[in-house]
Design a protein around this motif. Structure first.
Motif, PDB file in Angstrom:
ATOM      1  N   SER A 106       6.349   2.290  30.323  1.00 23.16           N
ATOM      2  CA  SER A 106       5.796   2.052  31.657  1.00 23.16           C
ATOM      3  C   SER A 106       6.673   2.749  32.684  1.00 23.16           C
ATOM      4  O   SER A 106       7.869   2.898  32.501  1.00 23.16           O
ATOM      5  CB  SER A 106       5.791   0.555  31.985  1.00 23.16           C
ATOM      6  N   GLY A 107       6.079   3.141  33.815  1.00 25.16           N
ATOM      7  CA  GLY A 107       6.898   3.465  34.971  1.00 25.16           C
ATOM      8  C   GLY A 107       7.439   2.130  35.441  1.00 25.16           C
ATOM      9  O   GLY A 107       6.714   1.134  35.408  1.00 25.16           O
ATOM     10  N   PRO A 108       8.709   2.025  35.838  1.00 24.18           N
ATOM     11  CA  PRO A 108       9.287   0.704  36.132  1.00 24.18           C
ATOM     12  C   PRO A 108       8.743   0.042  37.392  1.00 24.18           C
ATOM     13  O   PRO A 108       8.854  -1.163  37.537  1.00 24.18           O
ATOM     14  CB  PRO A 108      10.777   1.008  36.292  1.00 24.18           C
ATOM     15  N   GLY A 109       8.184   0.830  38.317  1.00 24.51           N
ATOM     16  CA  GLY A 109       7.826   0.248  39.596  1.00 24.51           C
ATOM     17  C   GLY A 109       9.088  -0.122  40.363  1.00 24.51           C
ATOM     18  O   GLY A 109      10.079   0.605  40.302  1.00 24.51           O
ATOM     19  N   LEU A 110       9.088  -1.261  41.030  1.00 28.75           N
ATOM     20  CA  LEU A 110      10.280  -1.726  41.746  1.00 28.75           C
ATOM     21  C   LEU A 110      11.323  -2.215  40.744  1.00 28.75           C
ATOM     22  O   LEU A 110      11.000  -2.964  39.822  1.00 28.75           O
ATOM     23  CB  LEU A 110       9.906  -2.876  42.688  1.00 28.75           C
ATOM     24  N   VAL A 111      12.570  -1.799  40.936  1.00 27.20           N
ATOM     25  CA  VAL A 111      13.649  -2.253  40.063  1.00 27.20           C
ATOM     26  C   VAL A 111      14.497  -3.297  40.783  1.00 27.20           C
ATOM     27  O   VAL A 111      14.882  -3.110  41.942  1.00 27.20           O
ATOM     28  CB  VAL A 111      14.532  -1.069  39.611  1.00 27.20           C
ATOM     29  N   VAL A 112      14.760  -4.402  40.099  1.00 28.49           N
ATOM     30  CA  VAL A 112      15.599  -5.475  40.638  1.00 28.49           C
ATOM     31  C   VAL A 112      16.849  -5.569  39.793  1.00 28.49           C
ATOM     32  O   VAL A 112      16.761  -5.801  38.581  1.00 28.49           O
ATOM     33  CB  VAL A 112      14.858  -6.825  40.618  1.00 28.49           C
ATOM     34  N   CYS A 113      18.018  -5.381  40.408  1.00 17.42           N
ATOM     35  CA  CYS A 113      19.244  -5.473  39.622  1.00 17.42           C
ATOM     36  C   CYS A 113      20.180  -6.548  40.147  1.00 17.42           C
ATOM     37  O   CYS A 113      20.048  -7.009  41.281  1.00 17.42           O
ATOM     38  CB  CYS A 113      19.935  -4.122  39.516  1.00 17.42           C
ATOM     39  N   ASP A 114      21.126  -6.959  39.314  1.00 18.16           N
ATOM     40  CA  ASP A 114      22.148  -7.935  39.694  1.00 18.16           C
ATOM     41  C   ASP A 114      23.196  -7.211  40.524  1.00 18.16           C
ATOM     42  O   ASP A 114      23.666  -6.154  40.123  1.00 18.16           O
ATOM     43  CB  ASP A 114      22.831  -8.505  38.442  1.00 18.16           C
ATOM     44  N   GLY A 115      23.566  -7.799  41.632  1.00 14.11           N
ATOM     45  CA  GLY A 115      24.599  -7.193  42.452  1.00 14.11           C
ATOM     46  C   GLY A 115      24.046  -6.736  43.780  1.00 14.11           C
ATOM     47  O   GLY A 115      23.033  -7.249  44.257  1.00 14.11           O
ATOM     48  N   TYR A 116      24.706  -5.751  44.378  1.00 10.02           N
ATOM     49  CA  TYR A 116      24.390  -5.356  45.735  1.00 10.02           C
ATOM     50  C   TYR A 116      24.001  -3.890  45.870  1.00 10.02           C
ATOM     51  O   TYR A 116      24.239  -3.092  44.965  1.00 10.02           O
ATOM     52  CB  TYR A 116      25.600  -5.598  46.646  1.00 10.02           C
ATOM     53  N   GLY A 117      23.393  -3.593  47.005  1.00 10.68           N
ATOM     54  CA  GLY A 117      23.108  -2.221  47.375  1.00 10.68           C
ATOM     55  C   GLY A 117      23.895  -1.877  48.626  1.00 10.68           C
ATOM     56  O   GLY A 117      25.062  -1.477  48.566  1.00 10.68           O
ATOM     57  N   GLN A 118      23.289  -2.087  49.788  1.00  6.67           N
ATOM     58  CA  GLN A 118      23.964  -1.817  51.062  1.00  6.67           C
ATOM     59  C   GLN A 118      25.116  -2.777  51.329  1.00  6.67           C
ATOM     60  O   GLN A 118      26.058  -2.434  52.049  1.00  6.67           O
ATOM     61  CB  GLN A 118      22.959  -1.917  52.210  1.00  6.67           C
ATOM     62  N   ALA A 119      25.029  -3.971  50.763  1.00 11.22           N
ATOM     63  CA  ALA A 119      26.102  -4.943  50.967  1.00 11.22           C
ATOM     64  C   ALA A 119      27.282  -4.574  50.072  1.00 11.22           C
ATOM     65  O   ALA A 119      27.496  -5.157  49.007  1.00 11.22           O
ATOM     66  CB  ALA A 119      25.598  -6.348  50.667  1.00 11.22           C
ATOM     67  N   HIS A 120      28.016  -3.590  50.507  1.00 10.10           N
ATOM     68  CA  HIS A 120      29.066  -2.991  49.684  1.00 10.10           C
ATOM     69  C   HIS A 120      30.095  -2.387  50.636  1.00 10.10           C
ATOM     70  O   HIS A 120      29.738  -1.944  51.720  1.00 10.10           O
ATOM     71  CB  HIS A 120      28.421  -1.920  48.782  1.00 10.10           C
ATOM     72  N   PRO A 121      31.356  -2.375  50.245  1.00  6.38           N
ATOM     73  CA  PRO A 121      32.403  -1.862  51.146  1.00  6.38           C
ATOM     74  C   PRO A 121      32.096  -0.465  51.686  1.00  6.38           C
ATOM     75  O   PRO A 121      32.454  -0.143  52.819  1.00  6.38           O
ATOM     76  CB  PRO A 121      33.655  -1.836  50.261  1.00  6.38           C
ATOM     77  N   ARG A 122      31.459   0.367  50.890  1.00  5.47           N
ATOM     78  CA  ARG A 122      31.112   1.728  51.329  1.00  5.47           C
ATOM     79  C   ARG A 122      29.610   1.918  51.421  1.00  5.47           C
ATOM     80  O   ARG A 122      29.112   3.048  51.419  1.00  5.47           O
ATOM     81  CB  ARG A 122      31.735   2.757  50.368  1.00  5.47           C
ATOM     82  N   ARG A 123      28.865   0.790  51.465  1.00  6.01           N
ATOM     83  CA  ARG A 123      27.396   0.802  51.587  1.00  6.01           C
ATOM     84  C   ARG A 123      26.749   1.532  50.408  1.00  6.01           C
ATOM     85  O   ARG A 123      25.734   2.214  50.576  1.00  6.01           O
ATOM     86  CB  ARG A 123      26.956   1.470  52.908  1.00  6.01           C
ATOM     87  N   PHE A 124      27.326   1.420  49.239  1.00  5.25           N
ATOM     88  CA  PHE A 124      26.794   2.126  48.075  1.00  5.25           C
ATOM     89  C   PHE A 124      27.041   1.321  46.804  1.00  5.25           C
ATOM     90  O   PHE A 124      27.738   1.750  45.890  1.00  5.25           O
ATOM     91  CB  PHE A 124      27.408   3.530  47.979  1.00  5.25           C
ATOM     92  N   GLY A 125      26.442   0.153  46.750  1.00  2.00           N
ATOM     93  CA  GLY A 125      26.581  -0.697  45.575  1.00  2.00           C
ATOM     94  C   GLY A 125      25.677  -0.262  44.438  1.00  2.00           C
ATOM     95  O   GLY A 125      24.983   0.764  44.507  1.00  2.00           O
ATOM     96  N   LEU A 126      25.666  -1.074  43.392  1.00  4.30           N
ATOM     97  CA  LEU A 126      24.903  -0.773  42.182  1.00  4.30           C
ATOM     98  C   LEU A 126      23.445  -0.417  42.459  1.00  4.30           C
ATOM     99  O   LEU A 126      22.911   0.550  41.914  1.00  4.30           O
ATOM    100  CB  LEU A 126      24.975  -1.986  41.241  1.00  4.30           C
ATOM    101  N   ALA A 127      22.788  -1.199  43.311  1.00  2.00           N
ATOM    102  CA  ALA A 127      21.356  -0.968  43.566  1.00  2.00           C
ATOM    103  C   ALA A 127      21.130   0.370  44.276  1.00  2.00           C
ATOM    104  O   ALA A 127      20.140   1.058  44.013  1.00  2.00           O
ATOM    105  CB  ALA A 127      20.772  -2.112  44.388  1.00  2.00           C
ATOM    106  N   SER A 128      22.036   0.740  45.168  1.00  2.00           N
ATOM    107  CA  SER A 128      21.931   2.026  45.860  1.00  2.00           C
ATOM    108  C   SER A 128      22.161   3.171  44.882  1.00  2.00           C
ATOM    109  O   SER A 128      21.424   4.159  44.859  1.00  2.00           O
ATOM    110  CB  SER A 128      22.980   2.117  46.978  1.00  2.00           C
ATOM    111  N   HIS A 129      23.204   3.022  44.083  1.00  2.00           N
ATOM    112  CA  HIS A 129      23.583   4.065  43.131  1.00  2.00           C
ATOM    113  C   HIS A 129      22.467   4.309  42.117  1.00  2.00           C
ATOM    114  O   HIS A 129      22.065   5.445  41.854  1.00  2.00           O
ATOM    115  CB  HIS A 129      24.873   3.633  42.424  1.00  2.00           C
ATOM    116  N   LEU A 130      21.921   3.211  41.582  1.00  2.00           N
ATOM    117  CA  LEU A 130      20.829   3.322  40.622  1.00  2.00           C
ATOM    118  C   LEU A 130      19.603   3.968  41.281  1.00  2.00           C
ATOM    119  O   LEU A 130      18.900   4.772  40.659  1.00  2.00           O
ATOM    120  CB  LEU A 130      20.477   1.929  40.083  1.00  2.00           C
ATOM    121  N   GLY A 131      19.365   3.632  42.522  1.00  2.00           N
ATOM    122  CA  GLY A 131      18.239   4.212  43.256  1.00  2.00           C
ATOM    123  C   GLY A 131      18.384   5.718  43.435  1.00  2.00           C
ATOM    124  O   GLY A 131      17.440   6.485  43.220  1.00  2.00           O
ATOM    125  N   VAL A 132      19.575   6.147  43.815  1.00  2.00           N
ATOM    126  CA  VAL A 132      19.809   7.580  44.028  1.00  2.00           C
ATOM    127  C   VAL A 132      19.652   8.359  42.724  1.00  2.00           C
ATOM    128  O   VAL A 132      19.074   9.456  42.702  1.00  2.00           O
ATOM    129  CB  VAL A 132      21.211   7.808  44.639  1.00  2.00           C
TER     130      VAL A 132
END
Length: 230
Positions: A106-132
DNA sequence: GCGACAG
DNA sequence: ATCTTGTCGC
């Protein structure tokens, strides 16, 4: 099951990882609203560890967003790619998560991960990194507020308050069940914060955590046990 | 220098 | 994340 291949250029030190974050952080897309709740597919991803055996197991579980029923599952097993360092969680989890996502038909559609995206010391948490790296819409749901401040949201389901880094709203504390500790939602890639919270609320009709993370958590633990046993 | 610190 | 039994409750 698939075997995880850690990218050859994966950082081997904290300094290298920080440099990667700084190089990728401006590729995050924050201007899109993102998919509406209850439509299409939603995929939960999670990872479990056995540090003694240097093993990691990842799971990706695809749900039909309308019914919250499982439509596909995938797992991957490999070696731990990076130590856990607060602020660098993505380097520990992403190779495994990419391997599991790659096994989906399947195409995954929206991905939900454990942890943070923008809420990160450098605004680049797991969710942001995986998205990029995937260009998929990704949001992060964490069980703890990390280092950020927030006011206690109201006790009713759906109540929310800002997660603050200084004056900037980097995420939200969202009450998914009445009188139960909130979850901490932040945007990863191609989803707005309001839409991310609406998605999480829709995904958690009965329990504190979204169905996506509950399924993914159970599956990666199961996969890890089977890898250790077999 | 010391503590805090997503998973 | 993980170490870990029973136990209270729907």
């Amino acid at each position: 099951m698939t075997i995880i291949e850690k990218p050859a250029d994966w950082p081997r030190s904290e300094a290298e990882a920080l440099a990667v974050q700084n190089a990728l952080r401006d590729r995050v897309v924050l201007g899109e609203v993102g998919p509406p709740p209850g439509t299409g597919l939603v995929t939960g991803v999670d990872v479990a560890y056995d540090d003694d055996r240097d093993l990691v197991a990842a799971a990706a579980v695809v749900l039909d967003a309308a019914t919250l029923t499982v439509v596909e599952e995938a797992t991957a097993i490999g070696r731990v790619a990076f130590p856990y360092i607060p602020g660098l969680l993505a380097f520990r989890e992403i190779p495994a998560v990419l391997a599991a996502l790659g096994r989906l038909e399947s195409g995954p559609g929206l991905v939900v991960c454990d942890g943070y995206g923008q809420a990160h010391p450098r605004r680049f948490g797991l969710a942001s990194h995986l998205g990029v790296l995937t260009d998929l819409p990704v949001i992060g749901v964490a069980k703890n507020p990390f280092t950020f401040r927030y006011e206690q949201p109201g006790q009713e389901r759906g109540a929310a308050s800002s997660l603050l880094a200084e004056d900037e709203e980097v995420g939200r504390a969202l009450r998914t069940q009445p009188g139960v500790k909130p979850v901490f939602v932040s945007v990863g890639h191609r989803v707005g914060l309001g839409q991310a919270c609406a998605q999480v609320l829709h995904l958690a009709p009965r329990f504190r955590l979204p169905e996506t993370t509950r399924h993914a958590d159970a599956l990666c633990r199961r996969a890890l046990k089977e890898a250790v046993a077999g």
